[in-house]
Scaffold this motif. Structure first.
Motif, short mmCIF file in Angstrom:
data_model
loop_
_atom_site.label_atom_id
_atom_site.label_comp_id
_atom_site.label_asym_id
_atom_site.label_seq_id
_atom_site.Cartn_x
_atom_site.Cartn_y
_atom_site.Cartn_z
N ASP A 184 -55.47 65.10 -7.63
CA ASP A 184 -54.96 64.77 -6.30
C ASP A 184 -53.52 64.28 -6.41
O ASP A 184 -53.03 63.95 -7.49
CB ASP A 184 -55.84 63.71 -5.62
N MET A 185 -52.82 64.22 -5.28
CA MET A 185 -51.39 63.96 -5.28
C MET A 185 -51.04 62.60 -5.88
O MET A 185 -50.06 62.47 -6.62
CB MET A 185 -50.84 64.06 -3.86
N VAL A 186 -51.82 61.59 -5.58
CA VAL A 186 -51.54 60.25 -6.12
C VAL A 186 -51.68 60.26 -7.63
O VAL A 186 -50.82 59.74 -8.37
CB VAL A 186 -52.47 59.20 -5.49
N THR A 187 -52.76 60.87 -8.12
CA THR A 187 -52.99 60.92 -9.57
C THR A 187 -51.94 61.79 -10.25
O THR A 187 -51.48 61.47 -11.35
CB THR A 187 -54.41 61.46 -9.86
N GLN A 188 -51.55 62.89 -9.60
CA GLN A 188 -50.47 63.73 -10.14
C GLN A 188 -49.22 62.90 -10.39
O GLN A 188 -48.60 62.98 -11.45
CB GLN A 188 -50.13 64.86 -9.16
N THR A 189 -48.84 62.11 -9.41
CA THR A 189 -47.64 61.29 -9.51
C THR A 189 -47.74 60.32 -10.69
O THR A 189 -46.79 60.12 -11.45
CB THR A 189 -47.40 60.51 -8.20
N GLN A 190 -48.93 59.72 -10.84
CA GLN A 190 -49.13 58.76 -11.93
C GLN A 190 -49.05 59.44 -13.30
O GLN A 190 -48.43 58.91 -14.23
CB GLN A 190 -50.49 58.08 -11.76
N ILE A 191 -49.66 60.62 -13.41
CA ILE A 191 -49.67 61.33 -14.70
C ILE A 191 -48.26 61.83 -15.04
O ILE A 191 -47.82 61.77 -16.20
CB ILE A 191 -50.66 62.50 -14.67
N LEU A 192 -47.53 62.32 -14.05
CA LEU A 192 -46.16 62.75 -14.29
C LEU A 192 -45.29 61.59 -14.76
O LEU A 192 -44.46 61.75 -15.66
CB LEU A 192 -45.58 63.39 -13.03
N ALA A 193 -45.47 60.44 -14.14
CA ALA A 193 -44.71 59.25 -14.56
C ALA A 193 -45.07 58.87 -15.99
O ALA A 193 -44.20 58.50 -16.79
CB ALA A 193 -44.98 58.09 -13.60
N LEU A 194 -46.36 58.96 -16.32
CA LEU A 194 -46.80 58.66 -17.69
C LEU A 194 -46.17 59.63 -18.69
O LEU A 194 -45.64 59.20 -19.73
CB LEU A 194 -48.33 58.76 -17.76
N LEU A 195 -46.20 60.91 -18.37
CA LEU A 195 -45.61 61.92 -19.27
C LEU A 195 -44.12 61.68 -19.46
O LEU A 195 -43.59 61.83 -20.56
CB LEU A 195 -45.86 63.32 -18.71
N ASN A 196 -43.46 61.30 -18.39
CA ASN A 196 -42.03 61.02 -18.46
C ASN A 196 -41.74 59.81 -19.35
O ASN A 196 -40.81 59.83 -20.17
CB ASN A 196 -41.48 60.79 -17.05
N ASP A 197 -42.56 58.77 -19.21
CA ASP A 197 -42.39 57.57 -20.03
C ASP A 197 -42.63 57.88 -21.51
O ASP A 197 -41.89 57.42 -22.39
CB ASP A 197 -43.36 56.48 -19.58
N LEU A 198 -43.67 58.67 -21.81
CA LEU A 198 -43.98 59.02 -23.19
C LEU A 198 -42.88 59.88 -23.80
O LEU A 198 -42.54 59.73 -24.98
CB LEU A 198 -45.32 59.77 -23.26
N LEU A 213 -43.15 73.38 -7.98
CA LEU A 213 -41.73 73.12 -8.15
C LEU A 213 -41.40 71.64 -8.11
O LEU A 213 -40.55 71.16 -8.86
CB LEU A 213 -40.94 73.86 -7.06
N GLU A 214 -42.08 70.89 -7.24
CA GLU A 214 -41.81 69.45 -7.15
C GLU A 214 -42.11 68.76 -8.48
O GLU A 214 -41.31 67.94 -8.97
CB GLU A 214 -42.65 68.83 -6.04
N ALA A 215 -43.26 69.08 -9.07
CA ALA A 215 -43.65 68.47 -10.34
C ALA A 215 -42.68 68.87 -11.45
O ALA A 215 -42.25 68.03 -12.25
CB ALA A 215 -45.07 68.87 -10.71
N ALA A 216 -42.32 70.15 -11.48
CA ALA A 216 -41.40 70.64 -12.51
C ALA A 216 -40.03 69.98 -12.38
O ALA A 216 -39.41 69.61 -13.37
CB ALA A 216 -41.27 72.16 -12.41
N TYR A 217 -39.57 69.82 -11.16
CA TYR A 217 -38.24 69.22 -10.92
C TYR A 217 -38.23 67.76 -11.37
O TYR A 217 -37.24 67.27 -11.90
CB TYR A 217 -37.88 69.35 -9.45
N PHE A 218 -39.33 67.07 -11.15
CA PHE A 218 -39.41 65.66 -11.53
C PHE A 218 -39.37 65.48 -13.05
O PHE A 218 -38.65 64.63 -13.58
CB PHE A 218 -40.70 65.04 -10.98
#
Length: 273
Positions: A184-198, A213-218
């Motif tokens: 879901d969108m909320v979990t997507q945002t959290q996982i993307l932030a985690l991947l970015n931090d790692l 595209l939104e996820a890829a751009y982030f």
């Protein structure tokens, strides 16, 4: 030298004709070339059927190409010695889309995360537990979660466990194959932030395969667009995608819609950074 060099990869599947007619080759990838440097995330975009996941399998050594080379850390992945191939498997990890089928439901989380560690490193049981506990905490879970089974976690939590397993051996490159698209969108945002931090903490490189595209751009530093097996655009700076006139890119941009149906014009993708 690039960490990964995908060099003129072509792949075609054979399809047997009727009544004993010769096999017909169906092209899946056509002369695809790209590079990923250390510490860089390359977002690989494209619609369903574009060949993104197939290219990911070729890069992982799971699908041998008809032509071309995968050069990983200076060596041809499909022409390595057994010992070099084992090292490459250590340095090249993957997180798949389906977080449930990626784990054995009969194994505890300790066993799941510990499996790659057992294959490459020798530790005492107490040290192994300590390392697994640290990995779980790195991805936002608790050390005591290692005693649980996959069915005791949500999809987002289980994907965090898959990420913990992927980073356990401190790999050079992780292939993320639609790894947030089933969430879901909320979990997507959290996982993307985690991947970015790692990525920032460990200097990881990613191949982020997605249609989003939104996820890829982030998450990405550079972007590539695949269409019907061909690499149609490559952007060294991700901002360049916003002004590309290519029809496939325009279709991706048009898919980024406003939240309210009455305002569904293309949103500025930059707002997701």
């Amino acid at each position: 030298m690039s960490l990964l060099h995908v060099k003129e990869i072509t792949l075609a599947y054979g399809k047997t004709g009727l009544f004993g007619l010769p096999r017909r080759l169906i092209p899946v990838l056509s002369n695809v070339s790209l590079t990923i440097d250390e510490g860089v995330c390359l977002g690989l975009l494209g619609s369903s059927g574009a060949g993104k996941s197939t290219l990911g399998k070729v890069i992982l050594g799971l699908e041998k190409p008809s032509h071309g080379q995968i050069i990983f850390q200076g060596q041809d992945l499909y022409n390595m010695s057994a010992s070099d191939r084992k090292q490459a498997r250590r340095d090249l990890q993957v997180v798949f889309q389906d977080c449930y089928s990626s784990v054995n439901p009969r194994m505890t989380i300790e066993q799941i995360i510990g499996e790659p560690l057992d294959n490459y490193e020798i530790r005492s049981p107490s040290k192994q537990k300590h390392v697994i506990g640290e990995l779980l905490e790195m991805v936002g879970l608790k050390a005591e979660d290692m005693a649980k089974y996959p069915n005791q976690f949500s999809g987002g939590q289980l994907q965090r466990i898959n990420i913990a397993r992927a980073i356990a051996l401190k790999p050079k490159l992780i292939v993320l194959d639609e790894s947030v698209s089933s969430l879901d969108m909320v979990t997507q945002t959290q996982i993307l932030a985690l991947l970015n931090d790692l990525k920032r903490s460990f200097g990881l490189s990613y191949l982020f395969i997605t249609h989003n595209l939104e996820a890829a751009y982030f998450l990405s530093d550079r972007l590539a667009v695949l269409d019907r097996g061909e690499l149609v655009e490559m952007f060294e700076e991700k901002e360049q995608i916003l002004t590309s006139p290519h029809p496939t890119v325009q279709s991706l941009l048009q898919s980024v819609l406003a939240d309210h149906p009455g305002n569904r014009k293309v949103r500025n993708v930059q707002q997701f950074t």
